[in-house]
Structures are given as structure tokens and as C-alpha cells.
Design an enzyme around this catalytic site. Structure first.
Site, PDB file in Angstrom:
ATOM      1  N   LYS A  98      19.090   9.371  38.542  1.00  0.00           N
ATOM      2  CA  LYS A  98      19.017   7.913  38.358  1.00  0.00           C
ATOM      3  C   LYS A  98      17.588   7.381  38.277  1.00  0.00           C
ATOM      4  O   LYS A  98      17.328   6.387  37.607  1.00  0.00           O
ATOM      5  CB  LYS A  98      19.797   7.209  39.469  1.00  0.00           C
ATOM      6  CG  LYS A  98      21.294   7.427  39.307  1.00  0.00           C
ATOM      7  CD  LYS A  98      22.101   6.372  40.010  1.00  0.00           C
ATOM      8  CE  LYS A  98      23.556   6.422  39.580  1.00  0.00           C
ATOM      9  NZ  LYS A  98      24.270   7.611  40.071  1.00  0.00           N
ATOM     10  N   GLU A 134      23.254  -3.654  39.949  1.00  0.00           N
ATOM     11  CA  GLU A 134      24.501  -3.398  40.661  1.00  0.00           C
ATOM     12  C   GLU A 134      24.406  -2.031  41.322  1.00  0.00           C
ATOM     13  O   GLU A 134      23.650  -1.180  40.853  1.00  0.00           O
ATOM     14  CB  GLU A 134      25.669  -3.400  39.666  1.00  0.00           C
ATOM     15  CG  GLU A 134      25.898  -2.070  38.909  1.00  0.00           C
ATOM     16  CD  GLU A 134      24.792  -1.695  37.927  1.00  0.00           C
ATOM     17  OE1 GLU A 134      23.971  -2.551  37.575  1.00  0.00           O
ATOM     18  OE2 GLU A 134      24.763  -0.497  37.527  1.00  0.00           O
ATOM     19  N   SER A 149      23.473  16.957  38.677  1.00  0.00           N
ATOM     20  CA  SER A 149      22.909  15.606  38.570  1.00  0.00           C
ATOM     21  C   SER A 149      22.282  15.084  39.860  1.00  0.00           C
ATOM     22  O   SER A 149      21.420  14.210  39.813  1.00  0.00           O
ATOM     23  CB  SER A 149      23.991  14.635  38.093  1.00  0.00           C
ATOM     24  OG  SER A 149      25.144  14.722  38.910  1.00  0.00           O
TER      25      SER A 149
HETATM   26  C1  PLP Z   1      25.591   7.921  39.794  1.00  0.00           C
HETATM   27  C2  PLP Z   1      25.729   9.383  39.713  1.00  0.00           C
HETATM   28  C3  PLP Z   1      26.549   9.992  38.730  1.00  0.00           C
HETATM   29  C4  PLP Z   1      27.413   9.221  37.772  1.00  0.00           C
HETATM   30  O1  PLP Z   1      26.736   8.445  36.857  1.00  0.00           O
HETATM   31  P1  PLP Z   1      26.542   8.864  35.338  1.00  0.00           P
HETATM   32  O2  PLP Z   1      25.988   7.642  34.721  1.00  0.00           O
HETATM   33  O3  PLP Z   1      27.873   9.245  34.783  1.00  0.00           O
HETATM   34  O4  PLP Z   1      25.602  10.007  35.306  1.00  0.00           O
HETATM   35  C5  PLP Z   1      26.576  11.379  38.664  1.00  0.00           C
HETATM   36  N1  PLP Z   1      25.877  12.136  39.544  1.00  0.00           N
HETATM   37  C6  PLP Z   1      25.103  11.588  40.509  1.00  0.00           C
HETATM   38  C7  PLP Z   1      24.378  12.482  41.443  1.00  0.00           C
HETATM   39  C8  PLP Z   1      25.010  10.200  40.632  1.00  0.00           C
HETATM   40  O5  PLP Z   1      24.245   9.670  41.602  1.00  0.00           O
END
Ligand code: PLP
Length: 389
Positions: free
Chosen positions: A84, A106, A370
Site C-alpha cells: 500500500k 478511507e 502483498s
Molecule cells: C489491502 C491489502 C490487500 C487488498 O487490496 P488490493 O487492492 O486488492 O491489493 C491485499 N494484501 C494486503 C497485504 C493488503 O494490505
């Protein structure tokens, strides 16, 4: 992408009063995108502050155990613990370019709120974060972190008191304060140009991953990522769109296929307009937005980004899902075998390949890790009836 549309998806389904702000953002975004100074500044913060480039790690133990070759793109190693930060730093730099002094955003579980408050502390921007009441109670520590970073956290006590209500509160604030305020949206969704803006800043993930595989002369067979709004998935897919590599997005299968027990927008949702754009969304019989469920707060959203809707229809990306229990299994599997505690969101992508390991035998898989799982320990503890071990 043409005029804010990906095929029939996307667009700007918003109040007339928001159009000047969206137009201003679009103008500045296209200018910044082609501006070497802006890009160098973005990359400098990515590298020196956020911790890029992130490694691609060959998960040796799991590869041996399951009979595939698993490579992890380590976005979990970034500052604030997930991808993020790529988007919040990018958009904060855009806000500075536009002369905006105030940022609103948000947040659901609080990850995007913390990443936004972090960028605002760094660039000395005023920051207000909208968060549903239910989420704020569940994520007390993240609320405190945002406040430590200097943000004001406004609790939204409306509707389901979760992410979609926080988005609505943000749009309302933006209409009232467009002159000095930038809305720093957290995923590849909402009205144009947000899906393009967010995917552009996240595409650094795919660019680095492509470079890694090109230097070893062979691209992976599959690239896999979890899909909430869709930003980490688009970010890594972008690096391989023009290749033969198969791309798979994994949604939250929740508990079951029953209404209210999952967040499978593709397959169980339908086409519709939601929060500013045309995409897939999960609706009830009466046409209202349906309640959704996932053990992972970041995947628990009834809508999905318009580019994913286009990629689904055009069949360039396949969308699958992973149930809560398989994601929890994967959470422990990565922890115990590789010493990496993954975010529950990323655990969905992992859970999908473990569950289908026969299908992936001998294949080379690149999976976008992610984020890291520290934020999810309390949720996992609760899921397991009070104990993590
Ligand atoms: C917020 C988040 C997501 C989901 O958001 P996307 O916009 O689909 O990437 C996925 N993995 C993590 C670690 C997150 O914090």
C-alpha cells in the site's frame, strides 16, 4: 484504457460537483506520469524510504514439499508492511504537485489508513482518515498508530459501519472540500482516473519482477495474486500482460457460496455501478449491495476494480477463490516452512496453490506476497478459538 473505460467497465459515475476534482487529478496524473523529475522523486522515495526494490525469493522448502517452484515477490518487506505504501507515496506526491494541503482517505482494516498517515507525516500534509465504526473497534491499534502519525481518525457510524461506508463518507467530504483536499483512494477502483492512478504506482511491483525473471532468461508459467479491490494484483500483472504467462487472481471464498458468506465478485456477483464506476459487484435480490464476508479484512469488499472486470471478460486473467480455512492453513504453512508470517490477504493466493498443488506440479509460480501478517494475529487467534499456536 480509453477515456476512463476498460471496455465497458470503469467511467465516472459521480455527482457533478466532483467532476472538477477528477478532471484536475486526471490532468496532473498524466503530466506526472511523463515527467522525469516526478518519476525520479517517486523512485527515490520508493528506494530510500519504502525499501524497494523488494526481493524475489525462491521458497525452497515449500517448493520441495509441494513439487512446484514457488517464487515470492516480497512486498511484505516494505515499510508499513504491505504494497500500500507504493500508492500512498505516489498520490501524496501528486497532491503536492496539485498544491493540495489536506489528504482524506478511507480505510477498512486500517492498513491503507496507516500507509496514508505515514505519507502525510513524511510530506507534512494534513490528514483525515474515515473508518467504519465496526472496523475501528476491531482495529484499535491501527487507529492509535494513525493518531500517533498525526492523522485525525473519523469514525463512520452508518450502514454496515465498514469499508464501503468509509468510502461514501470520503466522497462526501471531497465534494465539500475539493479546493484544498485530495482524496487518496486505496485500491485500483472508484471513478476514473483512480483505477489508472493506483495501478500505475503499483506497477513498480511487476516491473521489478519482470526484470528479475528476464535476467534469469525464463519467465514464470503463472503469476498469482489475491484480489481485494485489485491493486496488488494489477501491480504485478502489469509486468507480464504482454507475455504468454498465465495470470490468476484469487478472491475471498469466505465460508461458503451462500449469500453473505463470501466476497466472490466474479462468479457470484453481477455487473453494476458501485462507488463511482461500472464493474462487478455483489448485489442482493432487491438490487441493494449485499453483505460480504472474508476472514481477511482487505478482501472483504463487495466491489472490484474495473480493469479486473475487463480482464475477466477478455479472459486474459483467470479468477479463482480461496476459502477462509484454506487461507488460514496457508498462513501457518508459510510461517512454519519458510519463517515468513504472511498477511491473511496474501494467504488466499497461497491457499489456492496449496489446494491445487497437483495442477501446478513442476510449474514455476510467481506469487505476490502483498503483505506481512503481524496485523492479523488477533484475527487468527479469534478464528482458532483463543490460541495462535
Ligand atoms: C489491502 C491489502 C490487500 C487488498 O487490496 P488490493 O487492492 O486488492 O491489493 C491485499 N494484501 C494486503 C497485504 C493488503 O494490505
Amino acid at each position: 484504457m480509453n477515456n476512463g473505460f476498460y471496455g465497458e467497465y470503469g467511467g465516472q459515475f459521480v455527482a457533478e460537483t466532483l467532476m472538477p476534482a477528477l478532471n484536475e487529478l486526471e490532468r496532473n496524473f498524466f503530466k506526472a506520469k511523463n515527467d522525469a523529475n516526478f518519476n525520479n522523486k517517486f523512485l527515490k522515495y520508493m528506494n530510500d524510504y519504502a525499501g524497494r526494490p523488494t526481493p524475489v525469493y525462491y521458497a525452497e522448502n515449500l517448493s520441495e514439499k509441494y513439487g512446484f517452484n514457488l517464487y515470492l515477490k516480497r512486498e511484505d518487506l516494505l515499510h508499513t508492511g504491505a504494497h500500500k505504501i507504493n500508492n500512498t507515496i505516489g498520490q501524496a506526491l501528486l497532491a503536492l504537485q496539485m498544491g493540495k494541503k489536506r489528504i482524506i482517505a478511507e480505510t477498512g482494516a486500517g492498513q491503507h489508513g496507516v500507509a496514508t498517515a505515514t505519507a502525510c507525516a513524511l510530506f507534512n500534509l494534513e490528514c483525515e482518515i474515515y473508518m467504519g465504526k465496526t472496523d475501528a473497534e476491531r482495529q484499535r491499534v491501527n487507529v492509535e498508530k494513525m493518531e500517533m502519525l498525526g492523522a485525525k481518525v473519523t469514525v463512520v457510524d452508518k450502514g454496515s459501519k465498514t469499508l464501503k461506508d468509509a468510502v461514501s463518507a470520503c466522497l462526501k467530504d471531497w465534494v465539500a472540500n475539493v479546493d484544498d483536499t485530495h482524496y487518496l483512494l486505496g485500491s485500483a477502483l472508484g471513478p476514473h482516473p483512480f483505477p489508472s492512478v493506483v495501478s500505475h504506482f503499483q506497477s513498480v511491483i511487476g516491473r521489478e519482477a519482470r526484470e528479475y525473471f528476464e535476467s534469469s532468461d525464463k519467465l514464470p508459467d503463472y503469476v498469482i495474486a489475491c484480489v481485494g479491490g485489485g491493486s496488488n494484483a494489477i501491480g504485478i500483472f502489469r509486468g507480464f500482460m504482454d507475455t504468454e504467462v498465465e495470470l490468476i487472481g484469487v478472491e475471498a471464498g469466505g465460508l461458503s457460496d451462500k449469500p453473505g458468506e463470501h466476497a466472490i465478485r466474479f462468479g457470484k456477483g453481477q455487473k453494476g455501478i458501485f462507488q463511482g464506476s461500472h464493474s462487478y459487484v455483489i448485489l442482493q435480490k432487491n438490487g441493494q449491495i449485499a453483505p460480504v464476508h472474508s476472514v481477511s479484512a482487505g478482501l472483504d469488499y463487495p466491489g472490484v476494480g474495473p480493469e479486473h472486470a475487463f480482464l475477466k471478460d477478455s479472459k486474459r486473467v483467470k479468477y479463482e477463490f480461496c476459502r477462509d480455512e484454506d487461507a488460514i492453513f496457508a498462513f501457518y504453512e508459510l510461517t512454519r516452512n519458510e519463517g515468513i508470517i504472511p498477511a491473511l490477504e496474501s494467504s488466499h493466493a497461497l491457499g489456492y496453490i496449496f489446494k491445487n498443488s497437483n495442477f501446478f506440479k513442476e510449474k514455476n509460480i510467481l506469487l505476490n506476497l502483498s503483505g506481512r501478517g503481524d496485523k492479523d494475529l488477533e484475527i487468527v487467534r479469534e478464528y482458532r478459538g483463543g490460541s495462535l499456536s
